[in-house]
Design an enzyme around this catalytic site. Structure first.
Site, PDB file in Angstrom:
ATOM      1  N   GLU A  80       0.270  17.096   2.228  1.00  0.00           N
ATOM      2  CA  GLU A  80       0.417  15.643   2.408  1.00  0.00           C
ATOM      3  C   GLU A  80      -0.464  15.170   3.565  1.00  0.00           C
ATOM      4  O   GLU A  80      -1.191  14.177   3.444  1.00  0.00           O
ATOM      5  CB  GLU A  80       1.890  15.289   2.656  1.00  0.00           C
ATOM      6  CG  GLU A  80       2.102  13.802   2.858  1.00  0.00           C
ATOM      7  CD  GLU A  80       3.566  13.427   3.082  1.00  0.00           C
ATOM      8  OE1 GLU A  80       4.417  13.807   2.267  1.00  0.00           O
ATOM      9  OE2 GLU A  80       3.848  12.742   4.081  1.00  0.00           O
ATOM     10  N   TYR A 126       4.050   9.103  -3.502  1.00  0.00           N
ATOM     11  CA  TYR A 126       4.065   8.140  -4.620  1.00  0.00           C
ATOM     12  C   TYR A 126       4.010   6.723  -4.045  1.00  0.00           C
ATOM     13  O   TYR A 126       4.883   6.330  -3.273  1.00  0.00           O
ATOM     14  CB  TYR A 126       5.333   8.350  -5.447  1.00  0.00           C
ATOM     15  CG  TYR A 126       5.491   7.437  -6.627  1.00  0.00           C
ATOM     16  CD1 TYR A 126       4.542   7.403  -7.632  1.00  0.00           C
ATOM     17  CD2 TYR A 126       6.621   6.621  -6.733  1.00  0.00           C
ATOM     18  CE1 TYR A 126       4.698   6.559  -8.738  1.00  0.00           C
ATOM     19  CE2 TYR A 126       6.794   5.782  -7.828  1.00  0.00           C
ATOM     20  CZ  TYR A 126       5.827   5.752  -8.821  1.00  0.00           C
ATOM     21  OH  TYR A 126       5.992   4.928  -9.901  1.00  0.00           O
TER      22      TYR A 126
END
Ligand SMILES: O=c1ccn([C@@H]2O[C@@H]3COP(=O)(O)O[C@H]3[C@H]2O)c(=O)[nH]1
Ligand SMILES: [Zn+2]
Ligand SMILES: [Zn+2]
Length: 250
Positions: free
Chosen positions: A71, A108
């Site tokens: 991430e 997302y």
């Protein structure tokens, strides 16, 4: 042509004094990561390698100490490095779950057009057990190995001559027949749980049952903070340490 592997960390999942086990492979000035745990971005920064200098990341399996830094890598490439993407090399079995089971929670963002993993990374699917040259001079083969039941998990052959276990249970048959007899690997990087039973990793006691001529090819990684208590107790095997560099056969 040159091929080097540098350890970015050599610790077990919960080590507190060691970084997560991951490695930087340099092949003809291209940098490829093997795994990217939560400490890997910091480890790269320590050696002054920035995310935009990473051509791609090979994923062995989905545990935080192997993928927890993805991430950060993706967001920094997006926001600090002008939306550059790096590649993710993985099997279809990993691709089927990496976004849905792990990355989606933090990444997302449909209102900005980030709906899936391909909005952050260039996905390169690798067939299991099929050697593939991913950058010039660097061929990998991902072979399915046993770690956690029902969890896709892979070890790597690098240029068919180096074995990198990632996380796997001890598998004497694989080491003797495939790694030594068939491929004659001279360099073996193997995970090593120093004490206890080998439920999901190879233990030092299990690795010590291997013949000495195999042990002398083994560099131990993915060990706990108590490693210092085991120096001199690893037979012909040696501990590889953070930042150590090995020259690999082409
Ligand atoms: O069935 C399981 C699942 C997980 N674990 C622990 O969680 C860690 C996750 O990373 P790792 O695979 O490097 O090591 C694992 C172990 O320390 C475990 O002991 N048994
Ligand atoms: Zn691990
Ligand atoms: Zn694991």
């Amino acid at each position: 042509m040159s091929l080097q592997i540098q350890m970015l960390g050599t610790g077990s999942a919960f080590a507190k004094t060691l970084y997560n086990t991951s490695a930087l492979v340099r092949s003809n000035n291209k940098n490829i990561l093997i795994d990217c745990g939560h400490t890997t971005p910091k480890s790269l920064d320590d050696i002054q390698v920035q995310p935009d200098q990473i051509e791609g990341i090979i994923i062995s399996h989905i545990h935080a100490d192997h993928i927890g830094g993805l991430e950060e890598m993706a967001f920094r490439l997006l926001y600090e490095f002008n939306q550059k993407k790096t590649k993710l090399f993985m099997t279809p079995a990993i691709a089927a779950i990496l976004w849905e089971n792990t990355l989606k929670g933090g990444m997302y963002n449909p209102s900005d057009g980030f709906n899936g993993i391909e909005d952050y990374f260039d996905i390169v699917l690798l067939e299991e057990s099929k050697p593939t040259e991913i950058v010039p001079g660097f061929t990998i083969e991902l072979i399915s190995t046993l770690h956690i039941p029902h969890k896709p998990s892979y070890s790597l052959f690098i240029n068919e001559q180096t074995f990198y276990s990632a996380d796997t249970k001890f598998n004497e048959e694989l080491l003797i027949h495939e790694v030594i007899n068939k491929r004659n690997c001279h360099t073996i990087l193997h995970d090593c749980q120093l004490g206890g039973h080998g439920a999901i990793h190879a233990t030092l006691a299990e690795l010590l049952t291997l013949p000495e001529e195999i042990q002398q090819r083994i560099h131990l990684m993915h060990y706990g903070d108590e490693m210092v208590n085991y120096i001199g107790k690893t037979g012909k095997m040696t501990f590889i340490k953070q930042h150590d560099v090995l020259e690999l056969p082409q």
